[in-house]
Design a protein around this motif. Structure first.
Motif, PDB file in Angstrom:
ATOM      1  N   ASP A 131      -3.580  10.861  -4.299  1.00 45.48           N
ATOM      2  CA  ASP A 131      -4.514   9.745  -4.132  1.00 45.48           C
ATOM      3  C   ASP A 131      -3.842   8.374  -4.170  1.00 45.48           C
ATOM      4  OD1 ASP A 131      -3.870   9.663  -6.797  1.00 45.48           O
ATOM      5  OD2 ASP A 131      -5.939   9.611  -7.540  1.00 45.48           O
ATOM      6  N   SER A 132      -2.522   8.304  -3.993  1.00 43.97           N
ATOM      7  CA  SER A 132      -1.928   7.011  -3.673  1.00 43.97           C
ATOM      8  C   SER A 132      -2.365   6.688  -2.239  1.00 43.97           C
ATOM      9  CB  SER A 132      -0.405   7.071  -3.772  1.00 43.97           C
ATOM     10  OG  SER A 132      -0.011   7.434  -5.083  1.00 43.97           O
ATOM     11  N   ARG A 133      -2.165   5.465  -1.797  1.00 45.38           N
ATOM     12  CA  ARG A 133      -2.647   5.107  -0.467  1.00 45.38           C
ATOM     13  C   ARG A 133      -1.607   4.338   0.337  1.00 45.38           C
ATOM     14  NH1 ARG A 133      -8.946   2.993  -1.339  1.00 45.38           N
ATOM     15  NH2 ARG A 133      -9.815   5.031  -1.971  1.00 45.38           N
ATOM     16  N   ILE A 134      -1.700   4.507   1.668  1.00 49.41           N
ATOM     17  CA  ILE A 134      -0.939   3.681   2.601  1.00 49.41           C
ATOM     18  C   ILE A 134      -1.946   2.939   3.471  1.00 49.41           C
ATOM     19  CG2 ILE A 134       0.773   3.632   4.447  1.00 49.41           C
ATOM     20  CD1 ILE A 134       1.899   6.247   3.417  1.00 49.41           C
ATOM     21  N   TYR A 135      -1.801   1.612   3.517  1.00 46.85           N
ATOM     22  CA  TYR A 135      -2.655   0.772   4.346  1.00 46.85           C
ATOM     23  C   TYR A 135      -1.811   0.089   5.423  1.00 46.85           C
ATOM     24  CZ  TYR A 135      -6.176   0.717   0.512  1.00 46.85           C
ATOM     25  OH  TYR A 135      -7.109   1.033  -0.450  1.00 46.85           O
ATOM     26  N   ARG A 136      -2.492  -0.322   6.490  1.00 48.46           N
ATOM     27  CA  ARG A 136      -1.888  -1.234   7.461  1.00 48.46           C
ATOM     28  C   ARG A 136      -2.729  -2.504   7.476  1.00 48.46           C
ATOM     29  NH1 ARG A 136      -0.742   1.156  13.191  1.00 48.46           N
ATOM     30  NH2 ARG A 136      -2.909   1.812  12.914  1.00 48.46           N
ATOM     31  N   VAL A 137      -2.062  -3.653   7.407  1.00 49.75           N
ATOM     32  CA  VAL A 137      -2.789  -4.925   7.458  1.00 49.75           C
ATOM     33  C   VAL A 137      -3.374  -5.089   8.850  1.00 49.75           C
ATOM     34  CG1 VAL A 137      -2.611  -7.429   7.279  1.00 49.75           C
ATOM     35  CG2 VAL A 137      -1.307  -5.961   5.714  1.00 49.75           C
ATOM     36  N   GLU A 143      -6.493  -1.491   6.862  1.00 46.29           N
ATOM     37  CA  GLU A 143      -6.903  -0.214   7.461  1.00 46.29           C
ATOM     38  C   GLU A 143      -6.273   0.902   6.650  1.00 46.29           C
ATOM     39  OE1 GLU A 143      -6.094   2.420  11.524  1.00 46.29           O
ATOM     40  OE2 GLU A 143      -5.249   0.391  11.307  1.00 46.29           O
ATOM     41  N   GLN A 144      -7.102   1.749   6.034  1.00 47.37           N
ATOM     42  CA  GLN A 144      -6.556   2.842   5.226  1.00 47.37           C
ATOM     43  C   GLN A 144      -6.066   3.948   6.149  1.00 47.37           C
ATOM     44  OE1 GLN A 144      -9.056   4.208   2.001  1.00 47.37           O
ATOM     45  NE2 GLN A 144      -7.901   6.130   1.772  1.00 47.37           N
ATOM     46  N   LEU A 145      -4.793   4.327   6.019  1.00 53.15           N
ATOM     47  CA  LEU A 145      -4.188   5.320   6.893  1.00 53.15           C
ATOM     48  C   LEU A 145      -4.151   6.716   6.279  1.00 53.15           C
ATOM     49  CD1 LEU A 145      -1.140   3.207   8.184  1.00 53.15           C
ATOM     50  CD2 LEU A 145      -3.361   3.536   9.296  1.00 53.15           C
ATOM     51  N   LEU A 179       4.905   1.840  16.567  1.00 52.76           N
ATOM     52  CA  LEU A 179       4.955   0.594  15.811  1.00 52.76           C
ATOM     53  C   LEU A 179       4.987  -0.608  16.740  1.00 52.76           C
ATOM     54  CD1 LEU A 179       7.655   1.634  13.200  1.00 52.76           C
ATOM     55  CD2 LEU A 179       5.273   1.089  12.660  1.00 52.76           C
ATOM     56  N   GLU A 180       4.517  -1.726  16.227  1.00 52.16           N
ATOM     57  CA  GLU A 180       4.624  -3.005  16.924  1.00 52.16           C
ATOM     58  C   GLU A 180       5.357  -3.984  16.024  1.00 52.16           C
ATOM     59  OE1 GLU A 180       3.680  -3.579  19.966  1.00 52.16           O
ATOM     60  OE2 GLU A 180       2.578  -1.704  20.351  1.00 52.16           O
ATOM     61  N   ARG A 181       6.114  -4.865  16.638  1.00 52.26           N
ATOM     62  CA  ARG A 181       6.807  -5.896  15.865  1.00 52.26           C
ATOM     63  C   ARG A 181       5.782  -6.733  15.114  1.00 52.26           C
ATOM     64  NH1 ARG A 181       8.638 -11.185  16.775  1.00 52.26           N
ATOM     65  NH2 ARG A 181      10.641 -11.671  15.782  1.00 52.26           N
ATOM     66  N   LEU A 186       1.152  -1.480   3.434  1.00 45.26           N
ATOM     67  CA  LEU A 186       1.052  -1.593   1.976  1.00 45.26           C
ATOM     68  C   LEU A 186       0.889  -0.207   1.381  1.00 45.26           C
ATOM     69  CD1 LEU A 186       0.634  -3.236  -0.680  1.00 45.26           C
ATOM     70  CD2 LEU A 186      -1.816  -3.265  -0.105  1.00 45.26           C
ATOM     71  N   LEU A 187       1.763   0.144   0.439  1.00 43.02           N
ATOM     72  CA  LEU A 187       1.658   1.396  -0.306  1.00 43.02           C
ATOM     73  C   LEU A 187       1.308   1.041  -1.746  1.00 43.02           C
ATOM     74  CD1 LEU A 187       3.931   1.833   2.030  1.00 43.02           C
ATOM     75  CD2 LEU A 187       4.424   3.959   0.784  1.00 43.02           C
TER      76      LEU A 187
END
Length: 578
Positions: A131-137, A143-145, A179-181, A186-187
């Motif tokens: 239940d740790s999380r990785i998000y993208r800004v 956005e929760q990935l 990926l995009e530049r 965020l982890l």
């Protein structure tokens, strides 16, 4: 100057209101060539609070991943490499729990969550359990990935449904995306995201974009101020630069070397004395030579004169040596690697004193079944060596197989080999068909990606040809291009070749070369077993029904028969009612 992969990192961890910090995190940015071959690894683990071994589990998981991932085969895909490492870590953690004072109490065992990101070339690969999380800004929010593997019983009670070390087997979530530049990730552990809203997390990162460490510390501080009772860890990753070019440039380096001239007998070339030309074709020129330093007889392969203006061909040419260096099998051609500097673009390999399988079949038009089995098994062992490294040969044919004077079979020519690590780093659309039509699996011509079953098809065709002197689909396959074309192919039974071939061997061959990969054998071992042991399914002497052999012809015949019946009935009715 070509761009390389570059990221910015900010991270911070604190025990918060707890006595110890059971979170553990890390980032590893290797130097080239590992940066291009394996990428950057980012890992976060959270040990369960109910166990005194939570910190040990989290630290072992993170350190193990950052160390062992880079020790996996360079030809493996990121997914395979990471999953093998995580499965090994899971087994070790579970075994440690079973050796502890509470072997059956998972809440007191070596258990932790884990979220990892591998950034390779222009692709992100995510691995997640717990239940740790990785998000993208995303704009001004997150956005929760990843999905939380937490089972909620009530508003006050829940438990981890999945974690490292809980069970002997591990089920881990995986995804990948381009990926995009400028992408920011965020982890975080649950001690943070349960107390700081996503918009506030995103705003903190964007406001402190110039100092990501400061942003990570601020996020931890906010969670603490909002009453978090747990350990607190945040990692921020920003993609600053993405690499240029094809991933093959990393795997097949050396194309900057000058192209060699055509070689001639008695010529001295880069520390070798050329003896004579062994083979010349539109693909390459191969010479017998002697290494003057060691006295070893070797084969020198130089690029084709006709294709020297084709950059893709030159990259594939250099990939051959890269492949050969990583496969250790008595049934695969070995490279010759002298210590001195190379001044031209060429490949040197061991010299095989023997003949191609093509010539062997000409010299042995009616071989004994046992000899054919032995050759097939040796080819299969060589192909397995490719597959263990997540490589497909993709051009298995009699010209690319040598038999030396001791009877040892060796696979040669790796110019068409597909390496998962390369396609994984630079995924693309349809791939070029590099094999030969008569031996190449139909799925390649239908725009589908190959598999182990594709190399199996080629091996089946070769085995059939050794036994019968012909190809299983004759000239039909040369005209086939679409799935419907291949579905109309009619297999020519090996038992009709005029040679003494058992029906059950023919059944094994027919299955191995089936146009539909899903109807072939799952593995080489199944095929090889059926070549030596009668399979009950293939012992019957009755012919295969027409509807299975050629469904189009069956329905055409059925339609014609029905039409004739209708005509007869109409004629009978007209005559009867006159």
């Amino acid at each position: 100057m070509p761009r390389t992969l570059k990221i910015s990192v900010g991270q911070f961890s604190d025990k918060g209101r707890k006595d110890t910090n059971q979170d553990f995190h890390g980032v590893l940015i290797p130097e080239e060539p590992l940066l291009g071959l394996k990428g950057i690894a980012v890992v976060l683990a959270d040990g369960i609070s109910s166990s005194t071994f939570g910190r040990v589990a989290a630290e072992s998981a993170v350190k193990g991943f950052l160390t062992d991932y880079y020790c996996t085969s360079e030809s493996w895909s990121v997914k395979t490499s990471a999953q093998r490492v995580l499965e090994a870590t899971n087994s070790w953690l579970h075994a440690q729990t079973r050796r502890s004072q509470n072997p059956y109490d998972k809440d007191k065992g070596y258990v932790c969550t884990l979220s990892a990101m591998v950034i390779r070339s222009t692709t992100a690969h995510l691995f997640h359990v717990g239940d740790s999380r990785i998000y993208r800004v995303s704009g001004s929010s997150l956005e929760q990935l990843t999905n939380d593997h937490r089972v909620v019983i009530s508003s006050e009670q829940s438990y981890l449904g999945r974690a490292l070390g809980v069970n002997p087997q591990l089920e881990i979530d995986y995804q990948n995306f381009r990926l995009e530049r400028g992408d920011i990730f965020l982890l975080v552990t649950d001690g943070i995201y349960e107390h700081v809203p996503p918009r506030q997390l995103a705003r903190t990162i964007l406001d402190a974009a110039a100092d990501l460490d400061k942003a990570a510390k601020s996020i931890v501080a906010q969670a603490f101020e909002h009453g978090s009772q747990d350990n607190l860890t945040a990692q921020i990753i920003r993609i600053d630069e993405l690499p240029d070019g094809d991933a093959r440039e990393v795997f097949g380096q050396g194309t900057e070397l000058p192209l060699p001239p055509l070689l001639e007998a008695r010529m001295r070339f880069d520390g070798y004395r050329v003896v004579r030309e062994l083979h010349g074709s539109s693909r390459s020129h191969i010479y017998l030579a002697v290494d003057e330093e060691s006295g070893t007889t070797v084969a020198i392969k130089i690029p084709s004169i006709d294709l020297r203006d084709d950059p893709a061909y030159l990259k594939r040419f250099m990939m051959e040596e890269w492949v050969a260096r990583r496969i250790d099998s008595p049934h695969v051609l070995k490279p010759w690697l002298p210590q001195r500097r190379r001044n031209f673009l060429y490949v040197t390999t061991e010299y095989i004193d023997g003949q191609t399988l093509r010539q062997w079949m000409i010299d042995n038009p009616a071989p004994d079944l046992e000899i054919v089995r032995d050759i097939t098994e040796q080819i299969a062992r060589g192909l397995r060596a490719f597959h263990r490294k997540e490589m497909l040969h993709q051009d298995v044919r009699p010209d690319n197989i040598m038999i030396d004077r001791t009877g040892t079979v060796k696979i040669i020519d790796f110019g068409s080999t597909r390496i998962s690590g390369v396609t994984d780093a630079a995924p693309s659309g349809a791939e070029d068909i590099l094999g030969t039509q008569q031996y190449t699996a139909p799925e390649y011509f239908c725009g589908e990606r190959g598999s182990v079953r594709s190399d199996l098809f080629s091996l089946g065709v070769i085995t059939y040809q050794m036994l019968t002197g012909r190809l299983p689909y004759g000239a039909q396959i040369a005209r086939a291009r679409t799935r419907s074309d291949f579905n109309r192919l009619v297999y020519g039974p090996a038992t009709h070749s005029g040679r003494d071939i058992p029906t059950w061997v023919d059944g094994a061959l027919e299955r191995a070369v089936h146009p539909n990969p899903l109807k072939r054998y799952d593995s080489f071992s199944e095929f090889l077993f059926d070549l030596r042991n009668p399979n009950a399914k293939y012992l019957t002497t009755s012919s295969t029904p027409l509807i299975e052999r050629n469904p189009v012809l069956f329905w055409k015949s059925t339609t014609l028969l029905l039409a004739l019946v209708i005509i007869v009935l109409l004629a009978y009715g007209a005559h009867h009612f006159r």
